[in-house]
Design a protein around this motif. Structure first.
Motif, short mmCIF file in Angstrom:
data_model
loop_
_atom_site.label_atom_id
_atom_site.label_comp_id
_atom_site.label_asym_id
_atom_site.label_seq_id
_atom_site.Cartn_x
_atom_site.Cartn_y
_atom_site.Cartn_z
N LEU A 145 -36.25 -33.44 53.02
CA LEU A 145 -35.59 -34.89 53.11
C LEU A 145 -36.14 -35.94 52.31
O LEU A 145 -35.41 -36.80 51.76
N GLN A 146 -37.61 -35.67 52.04
CA GLN A 146 -38.26 -36.74 51.29
C GLN A 146 -37.57 -36.59 49.88
O GLN A 146 -37.59 -37.58 49.12
N ALA A 147 -37.82 -35.42 49.49
CA ALA A 147 -37.19 -35.03 47.96
C ALA A 147 -35.89 -35.68 47.71
O ALA A 147 -35.73 -36.26 46.78
N PHE A 148 -34.89 -35.20 48.69
CA PHE A 148 -33.55 -35.74 48.43
C PHE A 148 -33.43 -37.43 48.59
O PHE A 148 -32.89 -37.87 47.55
N ARG A 149 -34.22 -37.96 49.00
CA ARG A 149 -34.18 -39.36 49.18
C ARG A 149 -34.68 -39.89 48.02
O ARG A 149 -34.39 -40.88 47.22
N GLU A 150 -36.01 -39.15 47.32
CA GLU A 150 -36.62 -39.64 46.17
C GLU A 150 -35.75 -39.63 45.05
O GLU A 150 -35.89 -40.26 43.95
N TYR A 151 -34.98 -38.39 44.81
CA TYR A 151 -33.95 -38.19 43.83
C TYR A 151 -32.87 -39.02 43.91
O TYR A 151 -31.96 -39.23 42.86
N GLY A 152 -32.54 -39.97 44.98
CA GLY A 152 -31.48 -40.92 45.13
C GLY A 152 -30.54 -40.48 46.03
O GLY A 152 -29.33 -41.08 46.25
N GLY A 153 -30.79 -39.61 46.97
CA GLY A 153 -29.94 -38.92 47.93
C GLY A 153 -29.25 -39.99 49.05
O GLY A 153 -30.39 -40.62 49.44
N LYS A 154 -28.27 -40.44 49.42
CA LYS A 154 -27.92 -41.46 50.16
C LYS A 154 -26.95 -41.04 51.39
O LYS A 154 -26.99 -41.53 52.42
N ARG A 155 -26.41 -39.70 51.37
CA ARG A 155 -25.68 -39.31 52.52
C ARG A 155 -26.26 -37.87 52.90
O ARG A 155 -26.65 -36.92 52.13
N VAL A 156 -26.31 -37.84 54.42
CA VAL A 156 -26.65 -36.57 55.04
C VAL A 156 -25.69 -36.34 55.89
O VAL A 156 -25.43 -37.28 56.89
N THR A 157 -25.41 -35.19 56.31
CA THR A 157 -24.34 -34.80 57.34
C THR A 157 -25.07 -33.95 58.34
O THR A 157 -25.95 -33.16 57.95
#
Length: 208
Positions: A145-157
């Motif tokens: 989750l941390q990496a996904f956010r740091e890479y700019g990820g905005k959507r999680v299902t």
């Protein structure tokens, strides 16, 4: 009694859409779908993850996840989907190999995939099926989750592969949501409702 309280939407899951993106797109466009999930159940050339691997050695597990993330990145780059489904699909079968019940072993393989996913705008699915399997926990380790956010990820299902109401993600989603919110600067609460919850362009979509 549910009027104004529950919105039921319609989605579709496409397996291996990267093998023919145009056909997959036409198929998805045949219906008025609110959500399109792209996922991998097979690996090239036609190897069924559930049927064609023994998963009894660490080496085979490593080889499967090497190919899995190579194809996952291809899917992300070639396909018009909203969500990438169940990245932990192979892990569900690896209990005999002696690997840990998490994705840490394949972190170096997974990080480039997460970066591609975040930059594409495709959502990351956190699947709760692990609560019913040998892993004993849902997908969504903090480093993922941390990496996904740091890479700019905005959507999680949040999905469940439920196939039965008792396995609905609504029973487990608060755990995942709390883990995700722990990594944000937002002070907000999220309840277990089957609809969108939005804040500052971040979206959870919960489905079975």
């Amino acid at each position: 009694q549910w009027a104004g309280r529950l919105e039921v939407l319609c989605g579709i899951e496409l397996g291996q859409p990267h093998l023919d993106p145009e056909v997959s797109k036409r198929f998805a466009n045949c219906g008025d779908f609110d959500l399109v999930i792209g996922s991998l159940h097979d690996l090239k050339p036609g190897r069924d993850i559930y049927r064609d691997f023994a998963f009894d050695t660490v080496e085979e597990c490593d080889a499967v996840y090497r190919d899995f993330f190579d194809e996952a990145r291809e899917l992300v780059h070639r396909c018009d989907v909203d969500v990438f489904g169940h990245y932990d699909y192979p892990l569900r079968l690896m209990d005999k190999a002696g690997v840990a019940p998490n994705m840490e072993r394949w972190k170096e393989r997974m990080l480039p995939f997460l970066k591609d996913l975040a930059q594409s705008g495709i959502a990351l699915e956190l699947n709760t099926v692990g609560l019913r399997r040998w892993m004993g926990r849902p997908a969504g380790e903090s480093w993922i989750l941390q990496a996904f956010r740091e890479y700019g990820g905005k959507r999680v299902t949040i999905g469940s592969d439920a196939h039965h109401s008792s396995h609905s993600p609504l029973f487990h989603c608060n755990y995942i949501v709390a883990t995700y919110l722990e990594l944000t600067d937002n002070d907000c609460t999220v309840n277990s409702a089957l609809h969108y919850r939005c804040w500052e362009n971040e979206i959870f979509f919960i489905y079975s």
